[in-house]
Design a protein around this motif. Structure first.
Motif, short mmCIF file in Angstrom:
data_model
loop_
_atom_site.label_atom_id
_atom_site.label_comp_id
_atom_site.label_asym_id
_atom_site.label_seq_id
_atom_site.Cartn_x
_atom_site.Cartn_y
_atom_site.Cartn_z
N LEU A 5 0.84 -1.19 0.00
CA LEU A 5 0.00 0.00 0.00
C LEU A 5 0.88 1.24 0.00
O LEU A 5 2.03 1.20 0.43
CB LEU A 5 -0.92 -0.01 1.22
CG LEU A 5 -1.99 -1.10 1.21
CD1 LEU A 5 -2.72 -1.14 2.54
CD2 LEU A 5 -2.98 -0.88 0.08
N PRO A 6 0.34 2.36 -0.49
CA PRO A 6 1.15 3.58 -0.57
C PRO A 6 1.50 4.11 0.81
O PRO A 6 0.78 3.89 1.78
CB PRO A 6 0.24 4.56 -1.32
CG PRO A 6 -1.14 4.08 -1.04
CD PRO A 6 -1.03 2.58 -0.98
N ASN A 7 2.63 4.80 0.90
CA ASN A 7 2.96 5.49 2.14
C ASN A 7 1.92 6.58 2.38
O ASN A 7 1.39 7.18 1.45
CB ASN A 7 4.35 6.14 2.04
CG ASN A 7 5.45 5.10 1.93
OD1 ASN A 7 5.36 4.04 2.52
ND2 ASN A 7 6.49 5.41 1.16
N ALA A 8 1.60 6.81 3.65
CA ALA A 8 0.58 7.80 3.98
C ALA A 8 0.93 9.16 3.38
O ALA A 8 2.00 9.71 3.64
CB ALA A 8 0.44 7.92 5.49
N SER A 9 0.05 9.66 2.55
CA SER A 9 0.30 10.95 1.91
C SER A 9 -0.96 11.79 1.80
O SER A 9 -0.90 12.97 1.52
CB SER A 9 0.90 10.75 0.51
OG SER A 9 0.03 9.98 -0.29
N THR A 10 -2.11 11.18 2.02
CA THR A 10 -3.38 11.88 1.93
C THR A 10 -4.22 11.53 3.15
O THR A 10 -4.61 10.37 3.30
CB THR A 10 -4.14 11.48 0.65
OG1 THR A 10 -3.32 11.77 -0.48
CG2 THR A 10 -5.46 12.25 0.53
N ASP A 11 -4.46 12.49 3.99
CA ASP A 11 -5.21 12.22 5.21
C ASP A 11 -6.70 12.20 4.90
O ASP A 11 -7.30 13.22 4.58
CB ASP A 11 -4.91 13.30 6.26
CG ASP A 11 -5.60 13.03 7.59
OD1 ASP A 11 -6.21 11.94 7.73
OD2 ASP A 11 -5.55 13.89 8.48
N LEU A 12 -7.30 11.01 4.98
CA LEU A 12 -8.73 10.86 4.71
C LEU A 12 -9.51 10.57 5.99
O LEU A 12 -10.63 10.08 5.94
CB LEU A 12 -8.96 9.73 3.69
CG LEU A 12 -8.32 9.95 2.31
CD1 LEU A 12 -8.61 8.75 1.41
CD2 LEU A 12 -8.84 11.24 1.66
#
Length: 257
Positions: A5-12
């Motif tokens: 999974l992608p590294n955290a970059s978009t806080d949802l």
């Protein structure tokens, strides 16, 4: 094959996402990516056993997810799925219209029943679901993001026996453009992603029927689903606040061959 999974970059965090077609293929990937960034995820499809397994996987990883049974040819079930997602998780603020099927036949060989089914799932369903989510967002006075999954076939038809699929995905692009205008003042952004050939159950079936199509692509490869992560996260995140009515083509140069 699995991909990290992608590294955290978009806080949802605080967002509620409804992903259709979440029992297989790209839908599974989209649901995991959104959950990895903090979104609560409602998983919608017909195969409830698969949805429950995915929901458990997301919960075991620390996320929040529920399974919602939905037939994309049944309007009542689609509207009900949005209601169930809202009841379980809160107002749906992100909708990913991913459910879709190929026609897999040359146009003159298609039955009327198959024509109706392709158009029901690929065109009618995303329109109905988008309208239902938008109606609830407006009632709650909340902004939202709708991402429709189109296809590179909307722009380039290679004559591979999927004419109606190409037509249906072109309609998805037009749905994206028109609804973005309708709901712009309500701060509901409507965009699309047009993938090329990516690894999925649907693609596996097409490869069985059509052979090694990758040899005809500029990079001679089928894409991996992780290559769609950045486009999805951009369109559902705050960075795309001024982006609406746009179709992002992620086709690895396949449309330029």
């Amino acid at each position: 094959m699995t991909y990290p999974l992608p590294n955290a970059s978009t806080d949802l965090s605080g967002q509620v996402a409804l992903v259709t077609g979440a029992s297989s293929g790209l839908g599974v990937r989209f649901a995991k990516v959104l959950a990895s960034q903090g979104a609560k995820v409602a998983l919608a499809a017909r195969r409830v056993d698969r949805l429950e397994a995915l929901a458990k996987e997301i919960r075991d990883a620390g996320g929040e997810a529920v399974a919602v049974e939905m037939d994309a040819t049944d309007a009542d079930q689609m509207i009900g799925a949005v209601a169930k997602a809202e009841e379980a998780l809160g107002t749906v603020t992100i909708l990913v219209n991913n459910a879709g099927i190929p026609d897999a036949q040359r146009a003159h060989k298609m039955s009327v029943e198959l024509i109706d089914r392709v158009l029901d799932i690929n065109v009618r369903a995303p329109f109905i679901l988008s309208c239902e989510v938008a109606r609830r967002l407006m009632a709650a006075d909340k902004p939202g993001r709708i991402v429709n999954i189109a296809s590179a076939a909307a722009f380039h038809y290679a004559g591979n026996g999927a004419a109606l699929y190409s037509v249906s995905k072109a309609a998805v692009v037009r749905i994206t453009e028109t609804l973005s205008v309708e709901w712009s003042r309500n701060h509901i952004n409507v965009n699309a992603i047009a993938p090329g050939a990516f690894e999925s159950e649907m693609m596996d079936g097409m490869l069985e029927r059509m052979g090694d199509i990758a040899q005809h692509f500029p990079r001679k490869r089928i894409g991996n689903p992780a290559q769609l992560d950045s486009a999805l996260l951009f369109l559902v995140g705050p960075s795309s606040d001024a982006v609406t009515g746009t179709c992002v083509r992620v086709d690895d140069g396949q449309g330029s061959r």
